[in-house]
Write a protein that holds these residues in place. Structure first.
Motif, short mmCIF file in Angstrom:
data_model
loop_
_atom_site.label_atom_id
_atom_site.label_comp_id
_atom_site.label_asym_id
_atom_site.label_seq_id
_atom_site.Cartn_x
_atom_site.Cartn_y
_atom_site.Cartn_z
N THR A 127 0.83 -1.21 0.00
CA THR A 127 0.00 0.00 0.00
C THR A 127 0.86 1.25 0.00
O THR A 127 0.62 2.19 -0.78
CB THR A 127 -0.94 -0.01 1.21
N ASP A 128 1.87 1.27 0.86
CA ASP A 128 2.78 2.42 0.88
C ASP A 128 3.50 2.57 -0.47
O ASP A 128 3.67 3.69 -0.97
CB ASP A 128 3.81 2.25 2.00
N ASN A 138 1.11 3.92 -3.21
CA ASN A 138 0.87 5.36 -3.03
C ASN A 138 2.09 6.18 -3.42
O ASN A 138 1.97 7.24 -4.06
CB ASN A 138 0.50 5.65 -1.58
N ASN A 176 2.71 5.94 -7.33
CA ASN A 176 1.60 6.42 -8.15
C ASN A 176 1.62 7.93 -8.33
O ASN A 176 1.08 8.45 -9.31
CB ASN A 176 0.26 5.98 -7.54
N GLU A 177 2.24 8.65 -7.42
CA GLU A 177 2.39 10.09 -7.60
C GLU A 177 3.18 10.42 -8.86
O GLU A 177 3.01 11.49 -9.45
CB GLU A 177 3.09 10.69 -6.38
#
Length: 478
Positions: free
Chosen positions: A33-34, A37, A40-41
């Protein structure tokens, strides 16, 4: 476990660590998850998610607890909205049940954390749908991650998940694998279930479901989990003699390998791409295989026209289904320009025109079948060029259905043949360009030859390893 340790493992390795109690599934989910995130930026590869928790999965599955992503197209999960890359679906359609393949992913123990981006209805070798914005290649964010499984390819290459769902109607597993430095296996027609919403003849039989992975062993082990027939399947094909996972590291024997580097479309092939294929051919010859220059022959223009008809009919059918479900009317306000052009063309196609397209496909398939009577394997580039600049395949260009099809496949000429034939092919990340971009090499074989292709792919993975390569955008760097 830290992010460096996490991203250094393939799915098989992570599953072994979970089974041994060296890491928990919850820890993996948190790391993934980290990672999703963080990357994905930079690459914009997530259509929805990460979810608050992984979707339910079998705790005793082969890949129990291993993070995973599904593409936002075809394969869907109960209760998870899907948009298929189109503004027609607004905030998404929420399916009431899993597809059969999603059932298999859950049974395998895969912990699905997000859905990845796709071009509108999957008809592009680029991933820049208006509904999500441009997805970028982690090796160079000015370039495309390929398509249509570009979001999945980018997330796996960036280290966020070890493998991800992908599907392929003209190269959409193999193209993202090639330009992102991954393994992309397109199995034989009928090998992996498409149901229950569609059958094995979807997209004139060209549509295939599977995944992109970092290693050959992951592709083999996942195929063992995914290749399950369901009641009512249109095609039930020959099973393997033994599990595909057992083919990894097995001796492929002395194979008759044909090599071809000139695009069947007659368009250009980057010299570095051709040179990479030639180097792989030399490696295979040194390993004892019989290697010669040869290719099946077919007329490109009739093939291209038949492909345009098949895709246009598929898009018209898909849009009609959405109109019926949502009450929305399709048009240029909610479809991208080339999609709308294809839909209009597809609506006007006659039964006789589709019959002629299928006759073309049959003729070409027979030629390829004869070719594989005297050759075990065909070695080609996967893509004509390394990753292309964003925007080259602009789905809002002023092109008709044939023009859009030509734009796609004159730049990506080596993959669609094997969707037409239904035969398996795999892209392997066996080289790099002078700019450090991945170059994929395609290995194709006759129907039901996945076992042979996996043995050969494993041999090449050992001879020309790629596991240590990392893109500029990676979970360990952002």
């Amino acid at each position: 476990m830290n992010i460096e340790e996490y991203s250094s493992q393939d799915a098989t390795g992570l599953a072994a660590l979970v089974a041994a109690g060296e890491v928990t599934a919850d820890e993996l989910a948190a790391l993934a998850t980290d990672g999703i995130n963080a990357v994905n930026e930079h690459i914009n590869a997530v259509a929805s998610g990460p979810f608050d928790a992984p979707l339910d999965y079998a705790q005793d599955g082969t890949f129990a607890g291993v993070p995973f992503v599904i593409k936002d197209l075809v394969c869907h999960a109960e209760g998870v909205p899907t948009r298929m890359g189109t503004r027609m679906l607004a905030d998404g359609m929420t399916p009431p049940s899993d597809t059969h393949l999603m059932e298999r992913f859950r049974a395998a123990g895969l912990a699905t954390l997000a859905a990845s981006t796709t071009p509108e209805f999957g008809y592009s070798a680029n991933t820049e749908a208006l509904v999500y914005g441009s997805t970028r290649n982690p090796w160079d964010t000015t370039r495309s991650p390929g398509g249509s499984s570009g979001g999945s390819g980018a997330l796996v290459a960036a280290g966020a998940v070890p493998m991800a769902h992908a599907n392929d109607g003209g190269g959409s597993i193999r193209i993202p694998a090639a330009v992102n430095g991954l393994v992309g296996l397109k199995p034989s027609r009928g090998r992996v279930p498409l149901g229950p919403d569609v059958d094995g003849n979807a997209l004139s039989g060209m549509a295939i479901e599977f995944a992109v992975t970092r290693s050959v062993r992951d592709a083999a082990a996942l195929l063992d989990e995914a290749a399950v027939n369901y009641p009512g399947d249109r095609f039930i094909i020959a099973p393997p003699e033994r599990p595909w996972a057992q083919e990894v590291g097995a001796d492929p024997g002395r194979l008759r390998i044909a090599v071809h580097t000139e695009a069947w479309s007659g368009t250009s092939v980057d010299p570095e791409v051709a040179a990479a294929v030639e180097q792989v051919a030399r490696t295979l010859e040194e390993a004892g295989h019989h290697v010669e220059w040869a290719t099946p022959t077919f007329e490109w223009e009739p093939f291209l026209e038949a492909t345009a008809k098949a895709w246009a009919a598929f898009l018209a059918e898909s849009v009609a289904g959405i109109e019926a479900m949502t009450g929305r009317t399709a048009g240029p306000d909610n479809l991208e320009a080339t999609t709308w052009a294809c839909v209009q063309y597809g609506r006007d196609l006659s039964v006789l025109e589709m019959a002629a397209a299928n006759a073309t496909f049959n003729s070409i398939s027979r030629e390829v079948g004869r070719f594989f009577e005297s050759h075990d394997v065909l070695l080609t580039p996967t893509t004509n060029h390394p990753a292309m600049r964003l925007g080259y395949l602009d789905a809002n260009a002023d092109l008709d259905a044939l023009g859009w099809t030509r734009r796609i496949f004159e730049a990506f000429s080596f993959t669609p043949l094997f969707n037409t034939t239904g035969t398996p092919a795999v892209s392997l990340p066996l080289a790099e360009s002078g700019e450090g971009l991945p170059i994929g090499v395609q290995v194709a074989g006759p129907m039901c030859s996945e076992s042979m292709l996996l043995r050969l792919a494993s041999q090449l993975e050992s001879a020309l390893p790629w596991a240590e390569r990392r893109p500029r955008v990676h979970v360990t760097k952002v």
